[in-house]
Design a protein around this motif. Structure first.
Motif, short mmCIF file in Angstrom:
data_model
loop_
_atom_site.label_atom_id
_atom_site.label_comp_id
_atom_site.label_asym_id
_atom_site.label_seq_id
_atom_site.Cartn_x
_atom_site.Cartn_y
_atom_site.Cartn_z
N UNK A 71 81.03 56.11 74.96
CA UNK A 71 81.95 57.18 75.35
C UNK A 71 83.40 56.79 75.05
N UNK A 72 83.73 55.52 75.29
CA UNK A 72 85.08 55.05 74.98
C UNK A 72 85.35 55.10 73.48
N UNK A 73 84.38 54.64 72.70
CA UNK A 73 84.53 54.69 71.24
C UNK A 73 84.70 56.10 70.73
N UNK A 74 84.05 57.06 71.37
CA UNK A 74 84.17 58.45 70.98
C UNK A 74 85.32 59.19 71.64
N UNK A 75 86.22 58.45 72.32
CA UNK A 75 87.40 59.03 72.98
C UNK A 75 87.00 60.10 74.00
N UNK A 76 85.95 59.82 74.78
CA UNK A 76 85.46 60.79 75.75
C UNK A 76 85.63 60.33 77.19
N UNK A 77 86.49 59.32 77.39
CA UNK A 77 86.75 58.81 78.74
C UNK A 77 88.25 58.76 79.01
N UNK A 119 83.67 54.21 87.57
CA UNK A 119 83.45 53.59 88.87
C UNK A 119 81.98 53.64 89.26
N UNK A 120 81.31 54.73 88.86
CA UNK A 120 79.87 54.83 89.14
C UNK A 120 79.12 53.69 88.46
N UNK A 121 79.48 53.40 87.20
CA UNK A 121 78.83 52.31 86.47
C UNK A 121 79.11 50.96 87.10
N UNK A 122 80.37 50.72 87.50
CA UNK A 122 80.72 49.44 88.14
C UNK A 122 79.95 49.27 89.44
N UNK A 123 79.90 50.32 90.26
CA UNK A 123 79.16 50.25 91.54
C UNK A 123 77.67 50.00 91.30
N UNK A 124 77.11 50.65 90.29
CA UNK A 124 75.69 50.49 89.97
C UNK A 124 75.37 49.05 89.60
N UNK A 125 76.22 48.45 88.74
CA UNK A 125 75.98 47.08 88.30
C UNK A 125 76.21 46.08 89.43
N UNK A 173 87.50 50.09 81.22
CA UNK A 173 88.51 50.78 82.04
C UNK A 173 89.89 50.18 81.82
N UNK A 174 89.98 48.86 81.73
CA UNK A 174 91.27 48.21 81.48
C UNK A 174 91.83 48.63 80.12
N UNK A 175 90.95 48.72 79.11
CA UNK A 175 91.40 49.14 77.77
C UNK A 175 91.95 50.57 77.81
N UNK A 176 91.33 51.42 78.63
CA UNK A 176 91.82 52.81 78.74
C UNK A 176 93.20 52.83 79.39
N UNK A 177 93.39 52.00 80.42
CA UNK A 177 94.72 51.91 81.04
C UNK A 177 95.77 51.53 80.00
N UNK A 178 95.44 50.56 79.14
CA UNK A 178 96.39 50.14 78.10
C UNK A 178 96.63 51.29 77.12
N UNK A 179 95.55 51.97 76.70
CA UNK A 179 95.69 53.09 75.77
C UNK A 179 96.54 54.21 76.35
#
Length: 525
Positions: free
Chosen positions: A131-137, A145-151, A167-173
């Motif tokens: 999803x990040x690669x496809x610019x969908x996040x 957060x759902x993924x982090x909680x699940x793991x 998520x950190x990469x998105x903050x930078x972007x």
């Protein structure tokens, strides 16, 4: 042990051999399982692992051919674990080639039919990367957060760290460097505890980027150098590319020209290597898709040929009156075969043409430009002609993307190509070297004329803003020029000199043309 248990043990041995990095030996073991085990589920898992090995060792075309076969056979695979393994590795391979939508489709299918012992953590991590690669996040997307909680709940920290780094990469972007720094500092203890190399490298590189965007040069430099400290010699990846870009920017800002040039060269090497590898994976995917189409058409052709044979046999049994009808049908079938063969040939020619062009601008891509330039220079050398190589780089192009969006940036690149083509002859070579950098080889062109052409192009770019949505986006370009008059006909030498001249143009204020860096009185326009 039973025969089935022995084959299962061989599969585990092959998996361990892969983990130890002995891919060639592992591939032999996996092929033996595929050919002789007779267990459909085990064959599917071994094939998926073999496909992943081929991708890791850069045998991309073979990997995608095997991926197509595995996806085609998936409806017949009833074992949930085998389906999970196939979909896991196929989605990873597709993501690496930039085929994000297909990867997302397979990941969601994997999440719907999990084996009993598997959690949704690993598929969630793969999904976030795609999803990040496809610019969908965005940083506020609930899936993160759902993924982090699940793991966290599943006790799988490595996959959880993958999502945290996304998520950190998105903050930078999104130009939220302080949030990125806070989030990375919170995540760093877990990443260090896992000791997963690529995660540690990415975390330090993202910290360097965030500090740089925040204007904290000291901490940015500290994080960037820490990235280099933990990196392996010869590594080629996006984290190191971003790290060298930060180091180059800091040293340039501080006026350390030699250090800045060194880091810029490292950045260019990392960036070019990454683009070339991505292009190779994308090309392999396209080739595999063409093979699927060709096989389908070949099957149709064989089917039609069988129909022709049946018609020929029927001619011996029927009367002359009906024979004419069958002959007409035969001719129609043959015409259909010729039509499909011509269509295959046209598709192959079209594919060959597209593989040499840049998908965004329609001009030569980096590899094809360098190949054609080298060939042209050899011809020029034989007839003692002259040529000039110009490197053009748009000034502050990142600001256009940041301020107006990537769609505007793409429009600017196409606009620049259109401007340049107005000043080029049919014999000149024009290609996109990567990002916002272009290369032009002016043939039968002495140094003075090359300088004039380069300056015309620079002025035209400066005076031709692009307009849209009520806004006018102005931009400029820096140009580095090298001529065969001074440096001979070796393409690598000309590239080095043109790149060095381009760097001088950037360093001395941008929006200018610099030529022949070894001359003290280099021309400036």
């Amino acid at each position: 042990m039973s025969p089935g248990e022995r084959w299962q043990l061989r599969y585990l041995d092959a998996w361990q051999t892969v983990f130890q990095g002995d891919y060639s030996h592992a591939n032999v073991m996996l092929q033996d399982i595929i050919k002789h085990s007779g267990d459909a589920a085990l064959v599917a898992k071994a094939s998926a692992l073999l496909m992943d090995n081929l991708g890791v060792t850069k045998h991309y075309e073979e990997a995608f051919e095997l991926a197509n076969q595995l996806v085609a056979d998936l409806p017949k695979t009833q074992d949930k674990e085998a389906r999970y393994v196939v979909l896991f590795y196929v989605s990873q391979l597709l993501t690496s080639a930039g085929q994000y939508d297909l990867a997302i489709q397979h990941i969601r299918e994997m999440m719907q039919t999990l084996p009993r012992e598997q959690t949704v953590c690993a598929p969630m991590a793969l999904l976030m990367v795609a999803l990040y690669g496809g610019h969908k996040l965005t940083s506020s997307s609930a899936e993160l957060q759902q993924g982090i909680d699940t793991c966290n709940a599943a006790g799988e920290p490595v996959y959880g760290d993958t999502i945290r780094l996304v998520k950190a990469a998105i903050y930078v972007d999104e130009d939220q460097p302080q949030k990125a720094i806070t989030f990375l500092n919170q995540s760093e203890p877990g990443i260090l505890a896992s000791r997963y190399y690529s995660h540690m490298l990415a975390a330090e590189a993202q910290l360097a980027q965030a500090y740089w965007k925040l204007g904290d040069d000291d901490n940015a430099l500290k994080a960037a150098l820490a990235t280099l400290t933990i990196s392996h010699p010869g590594d080629m990846n996006g984290s190191l590319r971003d790290d060298y870009q930060v180091l180059y920017s800091i040293e340039k800002k501080r006026g350390h020209a030699a250090a800045a040039l060194n880091y810029y060269e490292q950045y260019v090497a990392q960036n070019s290597g990454g683009l070339n590898d991505l292009s190779a994976r994308a090309l392999a995917f396209d080739v595999a898709q063409q093979h699927v189409l060709a096989q389908k058409l070949e099957t149709e052709k064989l089917s039609k040929q069988n129909s022709i044979l049946e018609l020929q046999q029927a001619l011996d049994k029927r009367a002359v009156e009906t024979g004419r009808l069958y002959i007409a049908m035969l001719l129609a079938a043959m015409a259909s075969i010729i039509f499909w063969l011509l269509r295959i040939k046209r598709s192959q020619l079209r594919f060959k043409e597209l593989s040499s062009l840049d998908g965004l601008t329609g001009i030569f891509n980096h590899q094809h430009f360098m190949s054609e330039a080298d060939r042209a220079l050899r011809i020029m050398e034989k007839k003692a002609g002259t040529a000039c190589l110009a490197f053009i780089d748009l000034d502050h192009f990142k600001q256009i993307n940041d301020n107006h969006g990537h769609a505007a940036g793409d429009a600017v690149l196409r606009h620049v190509v259109a401007i340049c083509q107005q000043y080029l002859r049919q014999t000149d070579l024009f290609g996109r070297l990567g990002g916002e950098e272009f290369g032009i080889l002016l043939l039968d062109c002495p140094r003075e004329r090359g300088l004039a052409v380069a300056d015309h192009i620079r002025r035209a770019i400066e005076t031709a803003p692009i307009e849209g949505d009520g806004l006018a986006i102005s931009f400029s370009a820096s140009v580095g020029l090298a001529s065969t008059d001074t440096y001979g006909y070796e393409i690598q030498q000309l590239c080095r000199e043109a790149d060095a001249a381009l760097y001088r143009a950037k360093r001395t204020g941008r929006n200018r043309v610099m030529v022949d860096t070894d001359l003290d009185n280099a021309a400036e326009a």
